[in-house]
Design a protein around this motif. Structure first.
Motif, short mmCIF file in Angstrom:
data_model
loop_
_atom_site.label_atom_id
_atom_site.label_comp_id
_atom_site.label_asym_id
_atom_site.label_seq_id
_atom_site.Cartn_x
_atom_site.Cartn_y
_atom_site.Cartn_z
N LYS A 20 43.13 -43.67 -0.11
CA LYS A 20 42.12 -42.90 0.62
C LYS A 20 42.71 -41.64 1.24
O LYS A 20 42.16 -40.54 1.07
CB LYS A 20 41.48 -43.78 1.69
CG LYS A 20 40.54 -43.02 2.63
CD LYS A 20 40.00 -43.96 3.69
CE LYS A 20 39.19 -43.18 4.72
NZ LYS A 20 38.63 -44.06 5.77
N THR A 26 41.36 -47.18 -4.07
CA THR A 26 41.64 -48.26 -3.12
C THR A 26 41.75 -47.67 -1.72
O THR A 26 41.84 -46.45 -1.53
CB THR A 26 42.95 -48.97 -3.46
OG1 THR A 26 44.04 -48.04 -3.32
CG2 THR A 26 42.91 -49.51 -4.88
N ALA A 27 41.77 -48.57 -0.74
CA ALA A 27 41.92 -48.12 0.65
C ALA A 27 43.25 -47.42 0.85
O ALA A 27 43.37 -46.50 1.65
CB ALA A 27 41.80 -49.33 1.59
N ILE A 62 34.15 -47.66 -0.22
CA ILE A 62 35.11 -48.50 0.50
C ILE A 62 34.88 -48.42 2.00
O ILE A 62 34.88 -49.44 2.71
CB ILE A 62 36.55 -48.08 0.16
CG1 ILE A 62 36.87 -48.41 -1.30
CG2 ILE A 62 37.56 -48.75 1.10
CD1 ILE A 62 38.21 -47.90 -1.75
N GLU A 112 31.80 -50.32 2.97
CA GLU A 112 32.05 -51.77 2.96
C GLU A 112 32.81 -52.21 4.21
O GLU A 112 32.54 -53.28 4.77
CB GLU A 112 32.83 -52.15 1.70
CG GLU A 112 32.01 -52.03 0.41
CD GLU A 112 32.84 -52.27 -0.83
OE1 GLU A 112 34.09 -52.34 -0.69
OE2 GLU A 112 32.27 -52.37 -1.93
#
Length: 400
Positions: free
Chosen positions: A128, A124-125, A170, A173
């Motif tokens: 990161k 997930t962000a 991610i 995106e």
């Protein structure tokens, strides 16, 4: 190196030949070579691999590096001095002595693998930052392992690479979303400059983190390479064009804003016609400001002020004043105090924008029963210069 200082800065051919002929000097060079080679061999034996720090050379080779050759054409003047060699030797010894044991490296692999396996999937962000920090540690470890010849195949770096790939997706995106928001109307406007700069920051980070610029294509490329210069020039010219030089009153603030916008363009310039208009508008504004300044100064200087006082309980004297004339231009009032009835001896007391002050303290050497005198004058400040009205009439009161 005591006793060999005479060879530290050898410059001439004769000196070089003398150094080569000095058996004690060449013996010291050979000693350096042997000691360092033995040290390296002892330290890396645990790895079962050859460890090369560019000192695995013969005494003759090292001597040639240190004192050159007898032939000027063979690099005579590029040779090391003993001081330089000692510094290189000390650094090599420091590096070799700092080598980690196989057991320590095995423990590091276990720690890194535990950290890799602990990362939750899907990526997930929020995860990161932790994953990229872990990647940096793994990269540093792999570099060191290659340096000392350590077998790091047990490291789960391929799994980490998969996690990093998830972050890459991610980030890609996020870039796509940012660009889509900018290009929603099919064009880029000046109002979107901050959004474009933010998107370019994402793209730069993506390229830096992953060494991949393939994402810079299509709308992403349009945003990444967009030049706002033409839009900024057009905006400044529009600002200038909208200002009416015949307007009453002249929009001085709009002229100042246009100048600031023009200066922000830096070396970029607007059309000669629009720049000429800007200069003309600034001339008009300067003339107007000068006129307004004269009006303000004259208004303040023509004011008539009358000062009165009143004594309150608690040893407080209230100083009041009334003003006749146009007070719209004044920036404030300055109040002065004296214990003398004459116009001499007045000292600055305070300033205010009100039409009164409360004086609750006075110099200790003023005795009770002393009459205190006050006077006031108004002022306006223009370009750092103060302009004053005449002094007011004098107000006085006995200090109790």
């Amino acid at each position: 190196l005591a006793g060999y200082a005479k060879y530290d800065a050898v410059l001439t051919l004769d000196d070089r030949e003398a150094a080569q002929a000095d058996n004690a000097y060449t013996a010291k060079i050979a000693e350096y070579t042997v000691e360092l080679k033995l040290l390296i061999d002892a330290k890396v034996a645990r790895y079962g691999a050859t460890f090369d720090v560019d000192f695995d050379i013969s005494a003759d080779d090292l001597k040639a590096k240190l004192i050159g050759t007898a032939n000027k054409n063979d690099g005579l003047y590029a040779a090391y001095t003993l001081d330089e060699m000692k510094a290189i030797y000390d650094e090599a010894v420091k590096t070799v002595n700092g080598l980690k044991s196989t057991a320590a490296l095995d423990a590091e692999v276990a720690t890194l693998n535990t950290a890799i396996l602990a990362v939750k999937v899907p990526v997930t962000a929020e995860s990161k930052t932790a994953i990229l920090a872990l990647q940096s540690k793994v990269d540093a470890f792999k570099e060191y392992a290659a340096f000392v010849g350590y077998d790091a195949t047990a490291l789960r770096d391929s799994l980490l690479a998969t996690l990093v790939s998830g972050i890459k997706t991610i980030d890609a995106e996020a870039i796509t979303e940012a660009v889509a928001a900018i290009m929603k109307d099919g064009k880029i406007t000046l109002d979107e400059k901050a959004a474009v700069e933010a998107a370019c920051g994402l793209i730069d980070a993506y390229i830096e983190n992953y060494g991949d610029d393939a994402i810079v294509t299509g709308d992403v490329e349009t945003v990444y390479e967009f030049d706002f210069t033409n839009l900024e020039v057009a905006a400044v010219e529009t600002m200038i064009a909208k200002i009416d030089p015949t307007a009453k009153p002249l929009d001085v603030e709009a002229i100042k804003a246009a100048r600031e916008a023009y200066d922000a363009l830096g070396e970029t310039t607007i059309s000669a016609e629009m720049y000429a208009k800007l200069l003309s508008l600034e001339t008009l504004a300067a003339e107007l400001e000068e006129t307004e300044a004269d009006k303000a100064i004259n208004a303040v200087q023509s004011l008539k002020i009358k000062t009165t006082t009143k004594l309150y309980k608690g040893k407080k004297i209230k100083v009041n004043w009334t003003v006749k004339g146009d007070t719209s231009a004044i920036d404030g009032y300055r109040i002065y105090v004296s214990t003398k009835k004459t116009n001499s001896g007045y000292k600055y007391l305070a300033k205010t924008t009100k039409k009164y002050i409360n004086h609750t303290s006075i110099k200790k050497n003023v005795k009770k029963g002393t009459r205190v005198y006050y006077r006031v004058r108004a002022y306006v400040e223009i370009d750092g210069q103060r302009y004053f009205s005449d002094y007011s009439t004098v107000g006085n009161r006995i200090w109790k």
